[in-house]
Design a protein around this motif. Structure first.
Motif, PDB file in Angstrom:
ATOM      1  N   LEU A 212       0.834  -1.208   0.000  1.00 55.13           N
ATOM      2  CA  LEU A 212       0.000   0.000   0.000  1.00 55.13           C
ATOM      3  C   LEU A 212       0.863   1.250   0.000  1.00 55.13           C
ATOM      4  CD1 LEU A 212      -2.676  -1.016   2.667  1.00 55.13           C
ATOM      5  CD2 LEU A 212      -2.922  -1.046   0.185  1.00 55.13           C
ATOM      6  N   SER A 213       0.332   2.311  -0.572  1.00 56.69           N
ATOM      7  CA  SER A 213       1.030   3.598  -0.508  1.00 56.69           C
ATOM      8  C   SER A 213       0.980   4.121   0.922  1.00 56.69           C
ATOM      9  CB  SER A 213       0.372   4.604  -1.446  1.00 56.69           C
ATOM     10  OG  SER A 213      -0.890   5.009  -0.929  1.00 56.69           O
ATOM     11  N   SER A 214       1.846   5.046   1.221  1.00 57.28           N
ATOM     12  CA  SER A 214       1.846   5.653   2.562  1.00 57.28           C
ATOM     13  C   SER A 214       0.516   6.339   2.837  1.00 57.28           C
ATOM     14  CB  SER A 214       2.998   6.652   2.687  1.00 57.28           C
ATOM     15  OG  SER A 214       4.226   5.979   2.523  1.00 57.28           O
ATOM     16  N   LYS A 215      -0.067   6.967   1.836  1.00 56.30           N
ATOM     17  CA  LYS A 215      -1.372   7.619   1.980  1.00 56.30           C
ATOM     18  C   LYS A 215      -2.446   6.590   2.324  1.00 56.30           C
ATOM     19  CE  LYS A 215      -4.549  10.860   1.394  1.00 56.30           C
ATOM     20  NZ  LYS A 215      -5.002  11.543   2.576  1.00 56.30           N
ATOM     21  N   GLU A 216      -2.433   5.437   1.643  1.00 53.35           N
ATOM     22  CA  GLU A 216      -3.419   4.395   1.934  1.00 53.35           C
ATOM     23  C   GLU A 216      -3.243   3.847   3.347  1.00 53.35           C
ATOM     24  OE1 GLU A 216      -4.294   2.285  -2.327  1.00 53.35           O
ATOM     25  OE2 GLU A 216      -2.256   2.103  -1.520  1.00 53.35           O
ATOM     26  N   LEU A 217      -1.986   3.653   3.771  1.00 53.18           N
ATOM     27  CA  LEU A 217      -1.732   3.184   5.134  1.00 53.18           C
ATOM     28  C   LEU A 217      -2.264   4.187   6.151  1.00 53.18           C
ATOM     29  CD1 LEU A 217       1.886   1.828   4.736  1.00 53.18           C
ATOM     30  CD2 LEU A 217      -0.146   0.465   5.278  1.00 53.18           C
ATOM     31  N   HIS A 218      -1.968   5.451   5.912  1.00 48.39           N
ATOM     32  CA  HIS A 218      -2.450   6.510   6.797  1.00 48.39           C
ATOM     33  C   HIS A 218      -3.965   6.471   6.898  1.00 48.39           C
ATOM     34  CE1 HIS A 218      -4.238  10.576   7.108  1.00 48.39           C
ATOM     35  NE2 HIS A 218      -3.403  10.699   8.117  1.00 48.39           N
ATOM     36  N   ASP A 219      -4.628   6.444   5.748  1.00 43.53           N
ATOM     37  CA  ASP A 219      -6.090   6.474   5.728  1.00 43.53           C
ATOM     38  C   ASP A 219      -6.686   5.277   6.462  1.00 43.53           C
ATOM     39  OD1 ASP A 219      -5.840   8.806   4.292  1.00 43.53           O
ATOM     40  OD2 ASP A 219      -6.467   7.922   2.377  1.00 43.53           O
ATOM     41  N   ARG A 220      -6.124   4.092   6.230  1.00 38.91           N
ATOM     42  CA  ARG A 220      -6.635   2.895   6.916  1.00 38.91           C
ATOM     43  C   ARG A 220      -6.422   2.972   8.424  1.00 38.91           C
ATOM     44  NH1 ARG A 220      -5.659  -2.714   3.631  1.00 38.91           N
ATOM     45  NH2 ARG A 220      -6.552  -2.046   1.647  1.00 38.91           N
ATOM     46  N   ALA A 221      -5.228   3.407   8.825  1.00 34.67           N
ATOM     47  CA  ALA A 221      -4.926   3.485  10.252  1.00 34.67           C
ATOM     48  C   ALA A 221      -5.817   4.518  10.947  1.00 34.67           C
ATOM     49  CB  ALA A 221      -3.449   3.819  10.470  1.00 34.67           C
ATOM     50  N   ILE A 222      -5.974   5.681  10.340  1.00 33.38           N
ATOM     51  CA  ILE A 222      -6.811   6.723  10.932  1.00 33.38           C
ATOM     52  C   ILE A 222      -8.264   6.277  10.984  1.00 33.38           C
ATOM     53  CG2 ILE A 222      -7.702   9.075  10.632  1.00 33.38           C
ATOM     54  CD1 ILE A 222      -4.811   8.913  11.689  1.00 33.38           C
ATOM     55  N   GLU A 223      -8.738   5.680   9.902  1.00 28.23           N
ATOM     56  CA  GLU A 223     -10.127   5.206   9.874  1.00 28.23           C
ATOM     57  C   GLU A 223     -10.375   4.183  10.983  1.00 28.23           C
ATOM     58  OE1 GLU A 223     -12.798   2.366   7.030  1.00 28.23           O
ATOM     59  OE2 GLU A 223     -11.546   3.867   6.022  1.00 28.23           O
ATOM     60  N   ARG A 224      -9.438   3.247  11.144  1.00 29.04           N
ATOM     61  CA  ARG A 224      -9.598   2.235  12.182  1.00 29.04           C
ATOM     62  C   ARG A 224      -9.548   2.864  13.574  1.00 29.04           C
ATOM     63  NH1 ARG A 224      -8.128  -0.815  15.977  1.00 29.04           N
ATOM     64  NH2 ARG A 224      -8.657  -3.007  16.049  1.00 29.04           N
ATOM     65  N   ALA A 225      -8.605   3.756  13.794  1.00 27.14           N
ATOM     66  CA  ALA A 225      -8.466   4.381  15.104  1.00 27.14           C
ATOM     67  C   ALA A 225      -9.703   5.180  15.473  1.00 27.14           C
ATOM     68  CB  ALA A 225      -7.219   5.272  15.138  1.00 27.14           C
ATOM     69  N   VAL A 226     -10.246   5.905  14.513  1.00 31.72           N
ATOM     70  CA  VAL A 226     -11.449   6.700  14.778  1.00 31.72           C
ATOM     71  C   VAL A 226     -12.642   5.779  15.029  1.00 31.72           C
ATOM     72  CG1 VAL A 226     -13.091   8.316  13.732  1.00 31.72           C
ATOM     73  CG2 VAL A 226     -10.633   8.752  13.563  1.00 31.72           C
ATOM     74  N   ARG A 227     -12.783   4.750  14.207  1.00 31.57           N
ATOM     75  CA  ARG A 227     -13.901   3.810  14.352  1.00 31.57           C
ATOM     76  C   ARG A 227     -13.877   3.113  15.712  1.00 31.57           C
ATOM     77  NH1 ARG A 227     -13.304   1.064   9.812  1.00 31.57           N
ATOM     78  NH2 ARG A 227     -11.913  -0.457  10.741  1.00 31.57           N
TER      79      ARG A 227
END
Length: 89
Positions: free
Chosen positions: A8-23
C-alpha cells in the motif's frame, strides 16, 4: 496481511490506520501518531517544521491533518503498518 500492507502507498496506510483508530476510538494510537509527527517531519528533511510542531499545538494539529501526505507519510509508514498489523491479530 503483512505483504498486503507493504504494497500500500503511505497515503493508503495513513487512511486505513486513521479510519480504524477513529472507528474504534483508539485515542492511544492517535496520541502516538501526534507525538511521532515532529520526528517524521525531521526525518523527511523538514527540520524547521519539526521544531515548530514541538512548540505549537496548532501546528501539530495541522500536521496531523496532513500526516498522510508525501514524505512525512513515508516516514510514518512503520507506525501505520505496525498499528494495522496489531489490529488484525
Amino acid at each position: 496481511m503483512a505483504e498486503e500492507l507493504e504494497t500500500l502507498s503511505s497515503k493508503e496506510l495513513h487512511d486505513r490506520a486513521i479510519e480504524r483508530a477513529v472507528r474504534h476510538l483508539d485515542v492511544g494510537f492517535l496520541w502516538r501518531l501526534l507525538k511521532a509527527i515532529p520526528a517524521a517531519e525531521a526525518a523527511a528533511g523538514h527540520q524547521d517544521q519539526a521544531e515548530a510542531d514541538v512548540s505549537h499545538l496548532s501546528s501539530i494539529l495541522n500536521e496531523f491533518a496532513h500526516a498522510g501526505d508525501g514524505d512525512v507519510a513515508d516516514a510514518l509508514r512503520p507506525l501505520y503498518i505496525e498499528y494495522l498489523r496489531r489490529a488484525k491479530s
